[in-house]
Scaffold this motif. Sequence first.
Motif: not given
Length: 61
Positions: A40-47
């Motif tokens: 299971d992949l959960k990722a948050l990408i933000s500056s």
Amino acid sequence: MTDQREIALVDLLDRLLAGGVVLAGDITLRIADVDLVRVDLKALISSVGDSVPSPWERVTP
């Protein structure tokens, strides 16, 4: 009438990272209807910047 604009990849990434991007996905490796591996992949990408608070506490020596 449709207005078409070309957007550079760098500009698109800048817009996405300014607001944040959430990625989610599932991968299951199955043989003969038997689940062997599940990811299971959960990722948050933000500056990140000085105006964005850190989710971790800063430890001062």
